[in-house]
Design a protein around this motif. Structure first.
Motif, PDB file in Angstrom:
ATOM      1  N   PRO A 164       0.832  -1.211   0.000  1.00  0.00           N
ATOM      2  CA  PRO A 164       0.000   0.000   0.000  1.00  0.00           C
ATOM      3  C   PRO A 164       0.865   1.259   0.000  1.00  0.00           C
ATOM      4  N   LYS A 165       0.341   2.315  -0.571  1.00  0.00           N
ATOM      5  CA  LYS A 165       1.089   3.566  -0.668  1.00  0.00           C
ATOM      6  C   LYS A 165       1.550   4.060   0.690  1.00  0.00           C
ATOM      7  N   GLU A 166       0.716   3.854   1.733  1.00  0.00           N
ATOM      8  CA  GLU A 166       1.082   4.369   3.053  1.00  0.00           C
ATOM      9  C   GLU A 166       2.268   3.626   3.662  1.00  0.00           C
ATOM     10  N   ASN A 167       2.639   2.466   3.091  1.00  0.00           N
ATOM     11  CA  ASN A 167       3.786   1.705   3.603  1.00  0.00           C
ATOM     12  C   ASN A 167       5.117   2.168   3.031  1.00  0.00           C
ATOM     13  N   LEU A 168       5.078   3.020   2.016  1.00  0.00           N
ATOM     14  CA  LEU A 168       6.322   3.446   1.377  1.00  0.00           C
ATOM     15  C   LEU A 168       7.141   4.322   2.325  1.00  0.00           C
ATOM     16  N   VAL A 169       8.439   4.041   2.399  1.00  0.00           N
ATOM     17  CA  VAL A 169       9.355   4.816   3.250  1.00  0.00           C
ATOM     18  C   VAL A 169      10.136   5.817   2.417  1.00  0.00           C
ATOM     19  N   GLY A 170      10.667   5.385   1.279  1.00  0.00           N
ATOM     20  CA  GLY A 170      11.436   6.305   0.437  1.00  0.00           C
ATOM     21  C   GLY A 170      12.162   5.561  -0.665  1.00  0.00           C
ATOM     22  N   LYS A 171      12.891   6.311  -1.454  1.00  0.00           N
ATOM     23  CA  LYS A 171      13.611   5.777  -2.609  1.00  0.00           C
ATOM     24  C   LYS A 171      15.095   5.649  -2.291  1.00  0.00           C
ATOM     25  N   ALA A 172      15.661   4.465  -2.553  1.00  0.00           N
ATOM     26  CA  ALA A 172      17.095   4.253  -2.355  1.00  0.00           C
ATOM     27  C   ALA A 172      17.864   4.974  -3.458  1.00  0.00           C
ATOM     28  N   VAL A 173      18.797   5.853  -3.050  1.00  0.00           N
ATOM     29  CA  VAL A 173      19.452   6.699  -4.048  1.00  0.00           C
ATOM     30  C   VAL A 173      20.973   6.624  -4.039  1.00  0.00           C
ATOM     31  N   PHE A 174      21.590   6.156  -2.938  1.00  0.00           N
ATOM     32  CA  PHE A 174      23.056   6.296  -2.855  1.00  0.00           C
ATOM     33  C   PHE A 174      23.640   5.218  -1.960  1.00  0.00           C
ATOM     34  N   ILE A 175      24.762   4.625  -2.408  1.00  0.00           N
ATOM     35  CA  ILE A 175      25.553   3.725  -1.566  1.00  0.00           C
ATOM     36  C   ILE A 175      26.688   4.554  -0.966  1.00  0.00           C
ATOM     37  N   TRP A 176      26.679   4.728   0.349  1.00  0.00           N
ATOM     38  CA  TRP A 176      27.704   5.563   0.982  1.00  0.00           C
ATOM     39  C   TRP A 176      28.831   4.749   1.610  1.00  0.00           C
ATOM     40  N   MET A 177      28.628   3.438   1.745  1.00  0.00           N
ATOM     41  CA  MET A 177      29.688   2.550   2.227  1.00  0.00           C
ATOM     42  C   MET A 177      29.335   1.124   1.830  1.00  0.00           C
ATOM     43  N   SER A 178      30.365   0.313   1.581  1.00  0.00           N
ATOM     44  CA  SER A 178      30.131  -1.080   1.209  1.00  0.00           C
ATOM     45  C   SER A 178      31.254  -1.937   1.783  1.00  0.00           C
ATOM     46  N   PHE A 179      30.891  -2.843   2.696  1.00  0.00           N
ATOM     47  CA  PHE A 179      31.867  -3.714   3.348  1.00  0.00           C
ATOM     48  C   PHE A 179      31.783  -5.131   2.795  1.00  0.00           C
ATOM     49  N   GLU A 180      32.930  -5.802   2.775  1.00  0.00           N
ATOM     50  CA  GLU A 180      32.974  -7.224   2.473  1.00  0.00           C
ATOM     51  C   GLU A 180      32.966  -8.001   3.786  1.00  0.00           C
ATOM     52  N   PHE A 181      32.256  -9.120   3.807  1.00  0.00           N
ATOM     53  CA  PHE A 181      32.224  -9.997   4.969  1.00  0.00           C
ATOM     54  C   PHE A 181      32.582 -11.401   4.500  1.00  0.00           C
ATOM     55  N   ASP A 182      33.877 -11.703   4.514  1.00  0.00           N
ATOM     56  CA  ASP A 182      34.342 -12.978   3.975  1.00  0.00           C
ATOM     57  C   ASP A 182      34.780 -13.966   5.045  1.00  0.00           C
ATOM     58  N   ASN A 183      34.590 -13.632   6.331  1.00  0.00           N
ATOM     59  CA  ASN A 183      35.000 -14.547   7.392  1.00  0.00           C
ATOM     60  C   ASN A 183      34.117 -15.800   7.386  1.00  0.00           C
ATOM     61  N   THR A 184      34.740 -16.945   7.565  1.00  0.00           N
ATOM     62  CA  THR A 184      34.030 -18.214   7.632  1.00  0.00           C
ATOM     63  C   THR A 184      33.951 -18.682   9.085  1.00  0.00           C
ATOM     64  N   PRO A 185      33.107 -19.671   9.382  1.00  0.00           N
ATOM     65  CA  PRO A 185      33.022 -20.171  10.757  1.00  0.00           C
ATOM     66  C   PRO A 185      34.357 -20.655  11.314  1.00  0.00           C
ATOM     67  N   ASP A 186      35.301 -21.024  10.431  1.00  0.00           N
ATOM     68  CA  ASP A 186      36.603 -21.520  10.887  1.00  0.00           C
ATOM     69  C   ASP A 186      37.590 -20.398  11.186  1.00  0.00           C
ATOM     70  N   ASP A 187      37.262 -19.159  10.775  1.00  0.00           N
ATOM     71  CA  ASP A 187      38.170 -18.030  11.005  1.00  0.00           C
ATOM     72  C   ASP A 187      38.117 -17.576  12.459  1.00  0.00           C
ATOM     73  N   PHE A 188      39.204 -16.907  12.879  1.00  0.00           N
ATOM     74  CA  PHE A 188      39.297 -16.407  14.254  1.00  0.00           C
ATOM     75  C   PHE A 188      38.296 -15.284  14.506  1.00  0.00           C
ATOM     76  N   LEU A 189      38.155 -14.373  13.523  1.00  0.00           N
ATOM     77  CA  LEU A 189      37.262 -13.221  13.697  1.00  0.00           C
ATOM     78  C   LEU A 189      35.816 -13.624  13.410  1.00  0.00           C
ATOM     79  N   PRO A 190      34.848 -13.046  14.135  1.00  0.00           N
ATOM     80  CA  PRO A 190      33.428 -13.354  13.866  1.00  0.00           C
ATOM     81  C   PRO A 190      32.992 -12.831  12.507  1.00  0.00           C
ATOM     82  N   GLY A 191      31.906 -13.400  12.001  1.00  0.00           N
ATOM     83  CA  GLY A 191      31.455 -13.074  10.650  1.00  0.00           C
ATOM     84  C   GLY A 191      30.972 -11.662  10.465  1.00  0.00           C
ATOM     85  N   TRP A 192      30.596 -10.952  11.559  1.00  0.00           N
ATOM     86  CA  TRP A 192      30.065  -9.604  11.414  1.00  0.00           C
ATOM     87  C   TRP A 192      31.155  -8.540  11.285  1.00  0.00           C
ATOM     88  N   ILE A 193      32.431  -8.955  11.424  1.00  0.00           N
ATOM     89  CA  ILE A 193      33.527  -7.994  11.283  1.00  0.00           C
ATOM     90  C   ILE A 193      33.920  -7.900   9.807  1.00  0.00           C
TER      91      ILE A 193
END
Length: 311
Positions: A269-298
């Motif tokens: 419904p129209k009332e559910n609209l929040v806005g239009k996505a217009v810009f990527i201001w940051m982009s991170f890679e998350f390549d850690n696997t369960p076997d890696d020392f660092l957690p996956g969210w880093i």
């Protein structure tokens, strides 16, 4: 979660502003009077330490005065201008990837109050091809992001990995650009590559889709069966066909075989609209696997080449 945070910001802004106003008109004048009397009695100008002892500023008032301008600015910016979002899944690949942080232009489809989301000012209507953030129709506490495919009055068909659109003849010609009203139009597809993306070892062809003159890339999985048994079934239509009601929109993910979109839960419904996505201001890679020392969210890296306007 975003809705709760917006409400929290509004309450914090109103609370700190109210404390500041009450102090400004009621208590600050009394403090000034005490300081003035003390200054007259002493016959010398009082230093800051003496002033603070004579007319101390309550800690809650000091905090409110300090944070109010900043919180008010954040609330206005986030509620009416731009709001940041993080892409949590691959449903919009290849356009948006997991780890992309985007800005959503809040005023594109109208200005709404940040708590009850009542429309305050009408602006533009969504256009085919817009990437839109919206409140998930089945749980408005959750924000979704998909691409606008069907406008009010359209009939949309998705069959054998191919999109067809039958626009209404009663809408503005600008909304039917490149499409013939009253008949099904096969949306153009052209191959880009077949080996850039994969899922569980299966290559996902990347195709360019031309939607009313707006070109964007999609992914399909040739081996994935269309789960029509889970499709949203609209009375009076075929299982893979949807007629978009008035003041509603039909949205789909660009990763067509890995997207929980309008095919499965219907219309936005129209009332559910929040806005239009217009810009990527940051982009991170998350390549850690369960076997890696660092957690996956880093993050393991930054994709600087992805920063910029969203196509």
């Amino acid at each position: 979660m975003a809705g709760y945070f917006s409400t929290f910001l509004v309450i914090l802004t109103l609370g700190s502003g109210l404390i500041w106003l009450v102090d400004h008109f009621m208590f600050a004048p009394k403090r000034k009077e005490r300081i003035a009397l003390a200054q007259v009695s002493s016959g010398v100008e009082l230093d800051q330490e003496a002033i603070e002892k004579i007319a101390p500023l309550p800690a809650i008032t000091e905090s409110a005065i300090s944070i109010f301008p900043m919180i008010a600015a954040i609330t206005i910016f986030r509620s009416f201008i731009f709001e940041p979002f993080q892409i949590p899944s691959g449903s919009m690949m290849p356009t948006l990837l997991v780890g992309d942080f985007i800005l959503v232009q809040k005023f594109t489809y109208g200005i709404k109050d940040p708590v009850w989301r009542t429309q305050l000012v009408e602006m533009d209507e969504p256009k085919r091809g817009d990437i839109t953030v919206f409140k998930y129709p089945l749980d408005t506490n959750v924000d979704f992001i998909k691409r606008v495919v069907g406008l009010p009055g359209d009939t949309v068909v998705y069959r054998n990995k191919q999109l067809y659109i039958k626009p209404s003849c009663e809408v503005d010609e600008k909304q039917t650009a490149g499409l013939k009203c009253g008949e099904f139009n096969k949306v153009g597809l052209s191959i880009v590559n077949e080996d850039e993306f994969s899922m569980q070892g299966m290559p996902l062809p990347r195709l360019t889709e031309s939607l009313s003159g707006i070109e964007h890339d999609i992914l399909i999985n040739p081996m994935a069966l269309e789960t029509k048994g889970r499709y949203f079934q609209q009375p009076g239509t075929k299982v893979d066909e949807w007629r978009v009601p008035a003041d509603s929109y039909f949205l789909m993910g660009d990763n067509r075989d890995n997207s929980a979109d309008g095919r499965f839960w219907g219309f936005v419904p129209k009332e559910n609209l929040v806005g239009k996505a217009v810009f990527i201001w940051m982009s991170f890679e998350f390549d850690n696997t369960p076997d890696d020392f660092l957690p996956g969210w880093i993050p393991t890296g930054v994709r600087f080449n992805r920063l910029g306007s969203i196509q």
